[in-house]
Write an enzyme that holds these catalytic residues in place. Structure first.
Site, PDB file in Angstrom:
ATOM      1  N   LYS A  22     -41.051  -5.471 -11.755  1.00 19.24           N
ATOM      2  CA  LYS A  22     -39.751  -5.909 -11.211  1.00 19.24           C
ATOM      3  C   LYS A  22     -39.769  -5.884  -9.694  1.00 19.24           C
ATOM      4  CE  LYS A  22     -36.591  -2.778 -10.488  1.00 19.24           C
ATOM      5  NZ  LYS A  22     -35.670  -2.339  -9.440  1.00 19.24           N
ATOM      6  N   ASN A  23     -40.219  -4.773  -9.116  1.00 14.48           N
ATOM      7  CA  ASN A  23     -40.111  -4.633  -7.662  1.00 14.48           C
ATOM      8  C   ASN A  23     -41.077  -5.559  -6.921  1.00 14.48           C
ATOM      9  OD1 ASN A  23     -38.040  -2.878  -7.994  1.00 14.48           O
ATOM     10  ND2 ASN A  23     -39.227  -1.014  -7.624  1.00 14.48           N
ATOM     11  N   ARG A  92     -30.578  -5.042  -3.814  1.00 18.76           N
ATOM     12  CA  ARG A  92     -31.069  -4.626  -2.503  1.00 18.76           C
ATOM     13  C   ARG A  92     -31.963  -5.699  -1.864  1.00 18.76           C
ATOM     14  NH1 ARG A  92     -30.881  -0.854   1.723  1.00 18.76           N
ATOM     15  NH2 ARG A  92     -32.955  -0.328   2.416  1.00 18.76           N
ATOM     16  N   CYS A 116     -28.991  -0.051  -6.650  1.00 16.99           N
ATOM     17  CA  CYS A 116     -28.567   1.168  -7.353  1.00 16.99           C
ATOM     18  C   CYS A 116     -27.930   2.149  -6.381  1.00 16.99           C
ATOM     19  CB  CYS A 116     -29.780   1.835  -8.021  1.00 16.99           C
ATOM     20  SG  CYS A 116     -30.222   1.130  -9.604  1.00 16.99           S
ATOM     21  N   ARG A 121     -29.081   4.121   1.736  1.00 18.73           N
ATOM     22  CA  ARG A 121     -29.890   2.898   1.760  1.00 18.73           C
ATOM     23  C   ARG A 121     -29.537   1.941   2.914  1.00 18.73           C
ATOM     24  NH1 ARG A 121     -31.180   0.877  -4.247  1.00 18.73           N
ATOM     25  NH2 ARG A 121     -33.239   0.613  -3.355  1.00 18.73           N
ATOM     26  N   PRO A 122     -29.670   2.427   4.148  1.00 18.47           N
ATOM     27  CA  PRO A 122     -29.377   1.543   5.285  1.00 18.47           C
ATOM     28  C   PRO A 122     -30.454   0.465   5.454  1.00 18.47           C
ATOM     29  CG  PRO A 122     -30.254   3.642   6.053  1.00 18.47           C
ATOM     30  CD  PRO A 122     -30.127   3.755   4.566  1.00 18.47           C
ATOM     31  N   ASP A 124     -31.495  -0.384   8.779  1.00 19.77           N
ATOM     32  CA  ASP A 124     -31.782  -0.323  10.222  1.00 19.77           C
ATOM     33  C   ASP A 124     -33.251  -0.640  10.548  1.00 19.77           C
ATOM     34  OD1 ASP A 124     -32.165   2.085   8.801  1.00 19.77           O
ATOM     35  OD2 ASP A 124     -32.130   3.288  10.619  1.00 19.77           O
ATOM     36  N   ASP A 304     -39.060   6.839  -8.298  1.00 23.83           N
ATOM     37  CA  ASP A 304     -38.550   6.075  -9.447  1.00 23.83           C
ATOM     38  C   ASP A 304     -38.913   6.722 -10.783  1.00 23.83           C
ATOM     39  OD1 ASP A 304     -37.528   4.169  -7.695  1.00 23.83           O
ATOM     40  OD2 ASP A 304     -39.480   3.205  -7.564  1.00 23.83           O
ATOM     41  N   ARG A 396     -31.211  -3.889 -15.476  1.00 26.35           N
ATOM     42  CA  ARG A 396     -31.657  -4.322 -14.138  1.00 26.35           C
ATOM     43  C   ARG A 396     -33.175  -4.368 -14.063  1.00 26.35           C
ATOM     44  NH1 ARG A 396     -27.709  -2.417  -9.555  1.00 26.35           N
ATOM     45  NH2 ARG A 396     -29.071  -3.819  -8.439  1.00 26.35           N
TER      46      ARG A 396
HETATM   47  N1  EPU Z   1     -34.518   3.523   4.720  1.00 26.53           N
HETATM   48  C1  EPU Z   1     -33.848   3.623   5.905  1.00 26.53           C
HETATM   49  N2  EPU Z   1     -33.676   2.491   6.638  1.00 26.53           N
HETATM   50  C2  EPU Z   1     -34.135   1.274   6.228  1.00 26.53           C
HETATM   51  C3  EPU Z   1     -34.839   1.199   5.012  1.00 26.53           C
HETATM   52  C4  EPU Z   1     -35.023   2.343   4.265  1.00 26.53           C
HETATM   53  O1  EPU Z   1     -33.402   4.693   6.298  1.00 26.53           O
HETATM   54  O2  EPU Z   1     -33.946   0.289   6.933  1.00 26.53           O
HETATM   55  C5  EPU Z   1     -34.718   4.733   3.906  1.00 26.53           C
HETATM   56  C6  EPU Z   1     -33.975   4.637   2.576  1.00 26.53           C
HETATM   57  O3  EPU Z   1     -32.626   4.981   2.710  1.00 26.53           O
HETATM   58  C7  EPU Z   1     -34.737   5.616   1.726  1.00 26.53           C
HETATM   59  C8  EPU Z   1     -36.165   5.469   2.253  1.00 26.53           C
HETATM   60  O4  EPU Z   1     -36.054   4.839   3.532  1.00 26.53           O
HETATM   61  O5  EPU Z   1     -34.282   6.911   1.989  1.00 26.53           O
HETATM   62  C9  EPU Z   1     -37.075   4.644   1.379  1.00 26.53           C
HETATM   63  O6  EPU Z   1     -36.488   3.419   1.109  1.00 26.53           O
HETATM   64  P1  EPU Z   1     -37.357   2.122   0.860  1.00 26.53           P
HETATM   65  O7  EPU Z   1     -36.980   1.135   1.900  1.00 26.53           O
HETATM   66  O8  EPU Z   1     -38.775   2.479   0.704  1.00 26.53           O
HETATM   67  O9  EPU Z   1     -36.786   1.652  -0.525  1.00 26.53           O
HETATM   68  P2  EPU Z   1     -36.378   0.205  -0.942  1.00 26.53           P
HETATM   69  O10 EPU Z   1     -37.362  -0.772  -0.436  1.00 26.53           O
HETATM   70  O11 EPU Z   1     -34.950  -0.024  -0.689  1.00 26.53           O
HETATM   71  C10 EPU Z   1     -37.856   0.151  -3.072  1.00 26.53           C
HETATM   72  C11 EPU Z   1     -37.631  -0.013  -4.543  1.00 26.53           C
HETATM   73  C12 EPU Z   1     -36.953   1.220  -5.081  1.00 26.53           C
HETATM   74  C13 EPU Z   1     -37.830   2.417  -4.806  1.00 26.53           C
HETATM   75  C14 EPU Z   1     -38.153   2.520  -3.305  1.00 26.53           C
HETATM   76  C15 EPU Z   1     -39.132   3.619  -2.979  1.00 26.53           C
HETATM   77  C16 EPU Z   1     -37.252  -2.365  -4.829  1.00 26.53           C
HETATM   78  C17 EPU Z   1     -36.324  -3.441  -5.195  1.00 26.53           C
HETATM   79  N3  EPU Z   1     -36.753  -1.147  -4.777  1.00 26.53           N
HETATM   80  O12 EPU Z   1     -36.566   0.304  -2.502  1.00 26.53           O
HETATM   81  O13 EPU Z   1     -36.884   1.009  -6.487  1.00 26.53           O
HETATM   82  O14 EPU Z   1     -37.163   3.584  -5.214  1.00 26.53           O
HETATM   83  O15 EPU Z   1     -38.690   1.266  -2.837  1.00 26.53           O
HETATM   84  O16 EPU Z   1     -40.332   3.386  -3.594  1.00 26.53           O
HETATM   85  O17 EPU Z   1     -38.411  -2.619  -4.608  1.00 26.53           O
HETATM   86  C18 EPU Z   1     -36.022   1.225  -8.641  1.00 26.53           C
HETATM   87  O18 EPU Z   1     -36.870   0.391  -9.012  1.00 26.53           O
HETATM   88  O19 EPU Z   1     -35.333   1.904  -9.439  1.00 26.53           O
HETATM   89  C19 EPU Z   1     -35.801   1.417  -7.208  1.00 26.53           C
HETATM   90  C20 EPU Z   1     -34.696   1.953  -6.696  1.00 26.53           C
END
Ligand code: EPU
Length: 427
Positions: A22-23, A92, A116, A121-122, A124, A304, A396
């Site tokens: 999925k991701n 997201r 989710c 989840r900012p 920035d 995850d 999802r």
């Molecule tokens: N973060 C920031 N600023 C940003 C981006 C991220 O502070 O601009 C923080 C997040 O708040 C979090 C950390 O960095 O605390 C890690 O977030 P990351 O950006 O790695 O996560 P993501 O890309 O939003 C993806 C997966 C998530 C998975 C995470 C970590 C997808 C669609 N989602 O999210 O998957 O938990 O990477 O591996 O690819 C799931 O599949 O259930 C899921 C939530």
């Protein structure tokens, strides 16, 4: 609205093929807008987040055709228009379209994304990185407006190895002028999948899977065919379901090296694990031992899988700890597992789990995707009947979840929510 009903305490046995990630698919479905020729994607999971993402692409003028697990996407006629904000807010990865759309069309406007509810989840890192690539970005009334005639190369350091920011910035830099370097990049397999896809289209991305990624800009990309790699999180969830039920489950069609942290912890807990070229077999053990887990970016223990793992540890002998370091509130499973007889105490972001003899089925509610998976695992191992509500969260990210579990011998079915009143409970 429907529910999942499980008759628990049955060992799962058998072998299943794992579907596409999925991701990885969601990240690649942002990269597709960079190409002016059609792209054919195979092994695309037909889960809700992917359906939303493809609808979003259609809103932007892409032509999308699904046949089985193959998606053909033609972005040759992309329009500079605002997609339905509700679709953007539903997932997201809608935000990962901002840079690629800008690279193709010169500008883009998207609202703050959703996903989710597991923490703040900012975005920035995404915004700062795009600015370093020369984008002008304004935020007003919940919308990000981004503009750049042509993005230019930059050196980007991520404060944290964010999977999403790495994927977004890597894809955005593909058509930029010059060589972009992303430092402290995420090393997740889904980053590698996106880089492989972009390179298949003619991009020049090197270093994906390490902490430094170099992207040498090209002027255009061509169409391609690409197969989405298997879902390591689906594989992990199924192995954990097997172990929780004291069963014997093999997942096939996967890359075992992506499961290193999970397999180490399963072995440490006393499960039997065998690994082949493209399969993993895990067998449960009635005397599982408590272990300590701390979530980390890849190759650490995946956030995850921490909730599904916690479900398994509810019945391990001794006191386990599961510390969540990535998200501040990925804890929606805790109260629900306790309703099933688990003994979990929260200390900050750490779940302290005192093993109990067994869980007891009851009505529980999924708060997010992986919490839902954890409750299904708990229901499969629990005595009696478990009803999981809010299964739209599970939809999802898990395709044919109940069917796959039934193939392994589970008694699990989807029922309309109005049957809840008439469902029979065992004490
Ligand atoms: N973060 C920031 N600023 C940003 C981006 C991220 O502070 O601009 C923080 C997040 O708040 C979090 C950390 O960095 O605390 C890690 O977030 P990351 O950006 O790695 O996560 P993501 O890309 O939003 C993806 C997966 C998530 C998975 C995470 C970590 C997808 C669609 N989602 O999210 O998957 O938990 O990477 O591996 O690819 C799931 O599949 O259930 C899921 C939530």
């Amino acid at each position: 609205m429907s529910l999942i009903r499980i008759q628990g305490a049955r060992e799962l046995h058998g072998t299943v093929q794992v579907g596409g990630s999925k991701n990885a698919a969601l990240a690649i479905l942002s990269g597709v807008v960079l190409a002016t020729e059609p792209v054919v994607l195979r092994k695309v999971p037909n889960v809700r987040d992917v359906q939303i993402k493809t609808k979003l692409l259609e809103d932007l003028g892409a032509r999308v055709h699904r046949e089985g697990d193959t998606l053909t996407i033609d972005c040759s006629d992309l329009k500079r228009r605002d997609p339905d904000p509700e679709l953007v807010r539903a997932i997201r990865t809608s935000f990962y379209l901002l840079g690629p759309l800008m690279a193709r069309l010169g500008s883009a406007k998207l609202p703050q994304p959703g996903g989710c509810k597991i923490g703040a989840r900012p975005v920035d890192f995404h915004v700062r990185g795009l600015k370093l690539l020369g984008a002008e970005i304004e935020y007003s009334a919940g919308y990000y407006s981004a503009r750049a005639d042509r993005l230019k190369a930059g050196e980007i350091y991520l404060d944290f190895p964010s999977a999403g920011a790495t994927q977004h910035l890597m894809a955005s830099a593909v058509l930029a002028d010059g060589q972009t370097v992303i430092k402290n990049a995420a090393m997740e397999p889904e980053v590698v999948a996106l880089a492989d896809f972009l390179n298949r289209m003619g991009a020049r991305v090197e270093g994906a899977g390490t902490s430094t990624i170099t992207v040498t800009g090209v002027t255009s990309l061509k169409g391609c065919e690409f197969s989405i790699p298997s879902d390591r999180l689906q594989a992990g969830t199924l192995l954990l379901a097997g172990v929780a039920t004291c069963g014997d489950v093999t997942v096939e069609g996967i890359l075992p090296e992506y499961q290193g942290a999970l397999l180490s912890k399963l072995k440490e807990a006393g499960a039997h694990v065998d690994v082949g070229h493209d399969w993993i077999r895990a067998r449960g053990n009635p005397f599982l031992q408590a272990v300590s887990i701390k979530t980390m970016p890849y190759p650490g223990f995946s956030t995850d899988l921490q909730q599904p793992m916690a479900a398994v540890l509810t019945c391990a002998h001794g006191v386990s700890t599961v510390e969540e370091t990535i998200y501040e509130s990925r804890i929606g499973h805790v109260d629900e597992l306790n309703r099933m007889g688990a003994k979990i105490r929260l200390e900050g972001r750490t779940c302290v789990i005192t093993g109990v003899d067994h869980l007891q089925g009851t009505v529980v509610e999924a708060s997010d995707l992986r919490a839902g998976a954890a409750l299904v695992i708990a229901g499969l191992s629990a005595r009696g009947e478990t009803i999981v509500k809010n299964v739209q969260h599970i939809d999802r990210g898990y395709e044919n979840f109940e069917e796959t579990l039934r193939q392994l011998g589970a008694s699990i079915e989807r029922i309309p929510s109005d049957e809840l009143e008439t469902a029979q409970w065992s004490d």
